[in-house]
Write a protein that holds these residues in place. Structure first.
Motif, short mmCIF file in Angstrom:
data_model
loop_
_atom_site.label_atom_id
_atom_site.label_comp_id
_atom_site.label_asym_id
_atom_site.label_seq_id
_atom_site.Cartn_x
_atom_site.Cartn_y
_atom_site.Cartn_z
N HIS A 1 44.90 46.22 22.76
CA HIS A 1 44.46 47.08 23.85
C HIS A 1 44.13 46.21 25.05
O HIS A 1 43.10 45.55 25.09
CB HIS A 1 43.25 47.91 23.43
CG HIS A 1 43.51 48.77 22.22
ND1 HIS A 1 42.51 49.43 21.55
CD2 HIS A 1 44.66 49.06 21.57
CE1 HIS A 1 43.03 50.11 20.54
NE2 HIS A 1 44.33 49.90 20.53
N GLY A 2 45.01 46.20 26.04
CA GLY A 2 44.86 45.34 27.20
C GLY A 2 43.85 45.86 28.19
O GLY A 2 43.15 46.85 27.97
N LEU A 3 43.81 45.19 29.35
CA LEU A 3 42.82 45.52 30.37
C LEU A 3 43.04 46.91 30.93
O LEU A 3 42.10 47.66 31.17
CB LEU A 3 42.87 44.47 31.48
CG LEU A 3 41.72 44.45 32.48
CD1 LEU A 3 40.40 44.17 31.79
CD2 LEU A 3 41.98 43.40 33.56
N GLY A 4 44.31 47.29 31.19
CA GLY A 4 44.60 48.63 31.67
C GLY A 4 44.25 48.86 33.12
O GLY A 4 43.96 49.99 33.52
N LEU A 5 44.27 47.79 33.94
CA LEU A 5 44.01 47.91 35.37
C LEU A 5 45.18 47.29 36.13
O LEU A 5 45.71 46.25 35.74
CB LEU A 5 42.72 47.20 35.77
CG LEU A 5 41.39 47.88 35.45
CD1 LEU A 5 40.24 46.98 35.87
CD2 LEU A 5 41.28 49.23 36.14
N ASN A 6 45.54 47.90 37.25
CA ASN A 6 46.56 47.35 38.14
C ASN A 6 45.87 46.71 39.33
O ASN A 6 44.87 47.23 39.83
CB ASN A 6 47.50 48.46 38.60
CG ASN A 6 48.70 47.93 39.36
OD1 ASN A 6 48.60 47.61 40.53
ND2 ASN A 6 49.83 47.84 38.68
N ASP A 7 46.40 45.57 39.80
CA ASP A 7 45.73 44.86 40.89
C ASP A 7 45.93 45.52 42.25
O ASP A 7 45.24 45.17 43.22
CB ASP A 7 46.18 43.40 40.95
CG ASP A 7 47.69 43.24 41.10
OD1 ASP A 7 48.38 44.24 41.33
OD2 ASP A 7 48.17 42.10 40.98
N ALA A 8 46.84 46.48 42.38
CA ALA A 8 47.01 47.19 43.64
C ALA A 8 45.75 48.01 43.94
O ALA A 8 45.25 48.72 43.08
CB ALA A 8 48.23 48.12 43.58
N GLY A 9 45.25 47.90 45.16
CA GLY A 9 44.05 48.64 45.52
C GLY A 9 42.77 48.00 45.05
O GLY A 9 41.71 48.62 45.11
#
Length: 735
Positions: free
Chosen positions: A188-196
């Motif tokens: 289960h990874g971080l699940g966040l995108n660096d955009a924004g």
């Protein structure tokens, strides 16, 4: 669900507006006006820039206290606290030139001070600087920060590690609320995108005083992008291409603000093929696709400030099990795979009074996670609904003492919707009350705090007694008292000393309490222990930091003792061909630190040399080492700044040599790893072609095509190396 949304919408109540304002002039030490200085009132989510004469004006300000931050590249950042604003006030500011990066306001700690003024050492890194290093994902960028590593499964899945602790021991905050996404799972990874996302702040050590359970090992605090400058419209487009995975990452954002209202919207899409190892083969099913959408609306006046943000993230992740098998550049995932949908809604409010203020942060997260083995029918389908709240009251200042009191809590429900259960259906309720204060005198600061937390966990019985997948019903209650004490002083003008001691705690998670079966991705039969105690730790941190115009040096050391550390250990028996692992407890110690040096020699003002070394050792008190402790790392970077005519501004080129040492201090069932050295290069800057301007960067990572296997790679047991050479091209426009 309805009651969560109703609670969020109640925070949108408005108040009457006053007409307080602040105006002034920003100059350098020679009294020359500075144009383009950012003046940020972060509590109001409002920013402006000085005009050609160095003049700024902020309107619709609260009657109470307000902090303004003045920042400009090449100058030392200043924060000015204005008390009891009335009508129109004048505040002129003189900024001093500084060769190093700007000082930043740290918002993850209680009193939002500049890092140079902060009692606790916190690392802050902008997303832009991480992207300029050629990282494909957010977690890869985080792993370049000293003291931070990642447990990775190829390029698609990564979990943060802070000074040897990970999973439920590291708490992630985004949009001002805690991110809950079944952190116990290795896949289960971080699940966040660096955009924004504008930047990340890293608290290395127990932060339970501020954040409650699960902050025993540290906190990753992601700051969302700011709204547009007041009375402006801003748009941007970014594109990155990756040679190794034939991947691309695209983002488009629009922002508009008035004096009171502000809006933003952003979309992003990231797609990658299987990554290529140095011999030219691709690691099957390490491909992934990600869609991300963010939106925000804010309003502020003299009485209050409120921001509502929403984030939707959709991940289609391949799970590599066959190693190097089918060779394809397809981006369509095959089985086994994961489908993860995150919905995150946050409401951040600040109410201003004459000499105090109240922060009310509310959040709702739905993590919808499915795993597929060989068909479109999910074998695992878990939905985790989390509502959390964080209320802080900043009391009126008493002499030189600032104080905060607050309550914090979480209500969480886990529901299974497939035939196979990894953890049982359960509800968790947290409640905490805390207080912290700081006393400043001269160049000294003393900060202390205390906290009490209570957790109630109830789970349902499931399955047939004695068979795999059986979970007994649980009704568990945990509580903990915690405290922290920190001291900062300046031994000399440029020499800062910090000493902090803090306790933290973590209640056992559902997997540790109730596992009974083969855990996906671990290839072992895990058995939980319902009688586990709460982990409790005491960590001491010492930090010494020297900063002058052309030289910067810091050394940080820590010692972390954890009572009742929870880990899985082989029992010596097998079940259906799988080794059985039991969750047990033992006292543990972790110690180590980071050393960093930055030289900016005069008169070679265009040249930078940076070097850092990080180390951590984890041991069980009765002998043996802890599992998944990262290897020591030594990182060296030479950077040159330059300008070419009128067409390339803020140009830079970097040469990076990163050496990771061998790791043989491993637990009895861990795998030792060999050391390796990677060569990376980068080039970039702001290109101006007529009226068109854009940011450009080109990176070459692992240029020598070195075959290497990181110690914390989940593919290490199969002998599968990480990426071979990878070129990254990025371009970003603003309009």
């Amino acid at each position: 669900m309805k009651r969560y949304i109703l609670a969020l919408l109640l925070g949108l109540t408005t108040f009457l507006q006053a007409q307080n304002s602040i105006t002034g002039k920003v100059t350098d030490s020679k009294n020359n006006p500075l144009s383009g200085v950012t003046v940020d009132a972060s509590e109001l989510h409002k920013s402006i820039k000085t005009d050609n004469n160095g003049i700024y004006t902020l309107t619709a300000l609260p009657n109470g206290n307000l902090t303004l931050v003045f920042s400009f590249i090449g100058f030392a950042t200043q924060n000015k606290k204005i008390e009891k604003i009335q009508d129109t006030q004048t505040l002129d500011v003189i900024l001093d030139e500084l060769a190093f990066q700007m000082d930043e306001v740290i918002v993850s700690t209680p009193f939002s001070k500049l890092q140079s003024q902060n009692v606790m050492k916190v690392d802050r890194e902008s997303i832009k600087s991480m992207q300029e290093k050629g990282n494909a994902t957010l977690i890869e960028g985080l792993a370049t920060i000293p003291g931070v590593s990642q447990v990775s499964t190829g390029t698609s899945i990564g979990k943060p590690v802070i000074r040897g602790l990970s999973g439920n021991r590291v708490l992630v905050y985004t949009q001002g609320i805690r991110l809950e996404n079944q952190q116990f799972g290795g896949e289960h990874g971080l699940g966040l995108n660096d955009a924004g996302v504008e930047s990340v702040e890293v608290i290395k050590g127990p932060a339970s005083l501020l954040y409650g359970s699960d902050a025993l090992g540290g906190v990753l605090f992601f700051n969302p992008e700011k709204f547009a400058l007041a009375n402006t419209f801003q748009g941007d487009f970014g594109q990155r291409l990756f040679s190794n995975t034939l991947g691309s990452s695209t983002t488009l954002g629009l922002r508009i603000s008035t004096d009171n209202w502000k809006y933003l919207i952003r979309g992003a899409y990231n797609t990658q093929s299987d990554y290529k190892i140095p011999n030219g083969d691709r690691v099957t099913n390490t491909r992934f696709q990600e869609m991300d959408f963010k939106a925000g609306i804010g309003y502020s006046n003299a009485k209050f400030s409120s921001v509502l943000r929403y984030n939707y993230n959709n991940l289609d992740l391949g799970i590599p099990e066959g190693g190097v098998a089918d060779q394809t550049t397809s981006k369509k995932t095959t089985y086994p795979k994961q489908g993860v949908f995150n919905n995150l809604l946050s409401l951040n409010n600040t109410l201003f009074f004459s000499d105090s203020k109240l922060d009310v942060n509310l959040g709702y997260i739905q993590n919808d996670r499915s795993e597929y083995e060989d068909s479109d029918v999910a074998v695992l389908h878990m939905i985790l609904n989390t509502f959390d709240y964080n209320v802080k009251y900043y009391l009126p200042k008493f002499g030189k003492v600032e104080t905060i009191v607050g309550v914090q809590g979480m209500s969480q429900e886990n529901e299974n919707r497939a035939d196979e259960f990894l953890i049982p259906n359960a509800t968790t309720n947290d409640f905490g009350v805390f207080g912290t204060g700081i006393y400043d005198w001269g160049s000294n600061s003393l900060q202390a705090g205390f906290r009490f937390d209570y957790r109630h966990l109830v789970s349902e019985e499931n399955g047939i007694v004695g068979e795999e997948g059986y979970f007994e019903a649980l009704d568990k209650k945990y509580d903990s008292f915690n405290a922290s004490l920190g001291y900062k002083t300046n031994f000399a003008k440029d020499l800062t000393f910090r000493l902090n001691a803090a306790t933290g705690f973590r209640a056992p998670n559902l997997a540790e309490l109730s596992s009974n079966g083969v855990h996906e991705g671990t290839f072992r039969y895990e058995v939980g222990n319902p009688n586990l105690n709460t982990e409790q730790n005491l960590q001491t941190d010492l930090d010494l930091e020297y900063k002058s115009t052309h030289f910067e040096f810091s050394v940080s050391g820590f010692y972390n003792h954890i009572n009742d550390y929870i880990y899985s250990s082989p029992s010596g028996v097998e079940n259906d061909g799988f080794q059985v692992y039991d969750y047990i407890q033992n006292n543990a110690n972790l110690y180590g630190g980071e050393v960093a040096l930055h030289i900016h020699p005069h008169p070679l003002d265009w040249l930078h040399f940076e070097t850092s070394f990080e180390t951590v050792t984890g041991k069980l008190q009765d002998g043996g080492y802890l599992p998944q402790i990262p290897a020591n790392n030594w990182d060296n970077t030479i950077k040159a700044d330059f300008v070419i005519g009128k067409w390339l501004q803020e140009g830079f080129t970097t040469l990076n040599i990163s050496t990771t040492f061998s790791q043989d201090k491993v637990s009895g069932y861990d795998i030792s790893s060999d050391g390796y050295t990677l060569l990376n290069m980068g080039f970039g800057g702001k290109v101006k072609l007529g009226k068109t301007a854009f940011d450009l960067n080109l990176n070459g990572n692992n240029l020598l095509n070195k075959r290497y296997i990181p110690h914390l790679s989940r593919l290490a047991s199969d002998g599968i190396p990480n990426l071979g050479v990878n070129f990254v091209f990025g371009v970003a426009f603003k309009f």
